[in-house]
Design a protein around this motif. Structure first.
Motif: not given
Length: 129
Positions: A96-101, A61-65, A87-93, A115-123
């Motif tokens: 950050a990637i959403g802003e890139v989108f 997460n830290e590196g991605l941000v 990279i997890s589904q925590d809010d901060e990362p 990466n441990p990004i599941y349904s909640k994070g994908a949504q």
């Protein structure tokens, strides 16, 4: 392993390279601190880097941000592979990637597999598209 020191040395040589189009640093043991060197490569205004392959590192997460501001303004980049980077589904990362989108419409393909990004994070990510 390449690690953060290797990325810093590589960045010193590549941060002003207007010819490089593909950079593959897969499974190079790059930790969050290594994002600083990658950032230097990405923010070069004459960069022609179209593909960045970072699969299998430990950016987390830290590196991605840290990396996302440069990803947002990189005008040549078309493909980003961040698979298997802890990279997890925590809010901060995800924010950050959403802003890139939202900001970088030239970047067309992302690989976030293994990466441990599941349904909640994908949504959450879908909200940025």
């Amino acid at each position: 392993p390449f690690g953060a020191e290797g990325v810093e040395k590589l960045a010193a040589g590549l941060s002003m390279n207007p010819c490089l189009e593909v950079l593959s640093l897969q499974y190079c043991d790059i930790p969050p601190k290594g994002a600083e060197g990658l950032l230097q490569i990405l923010i070069f205004t004459k960069s022609q880097l179209k593909e960045l392959h970072l699969q299998g590192n430990a950016l987390g997460n830290e590196g991605l941000v840290k990396l996302c501001p440069a990803l947002s303004v990189s005008t040549a980049l078309r493909y980003l592979n961040l698979a298997d980077n802890h990279i997890s589904q925590d809010d901060e990362p995800l924010e950050a990637i959403g802003e890139v989108f939202k900001k970088n419409k030239e970047l067309k393909q992302y690989n976030l597999r293994f990466n441990p990004i599941y349904s909640k994070g994908a949504q959450k990510l879908l909200e940025y598209l």
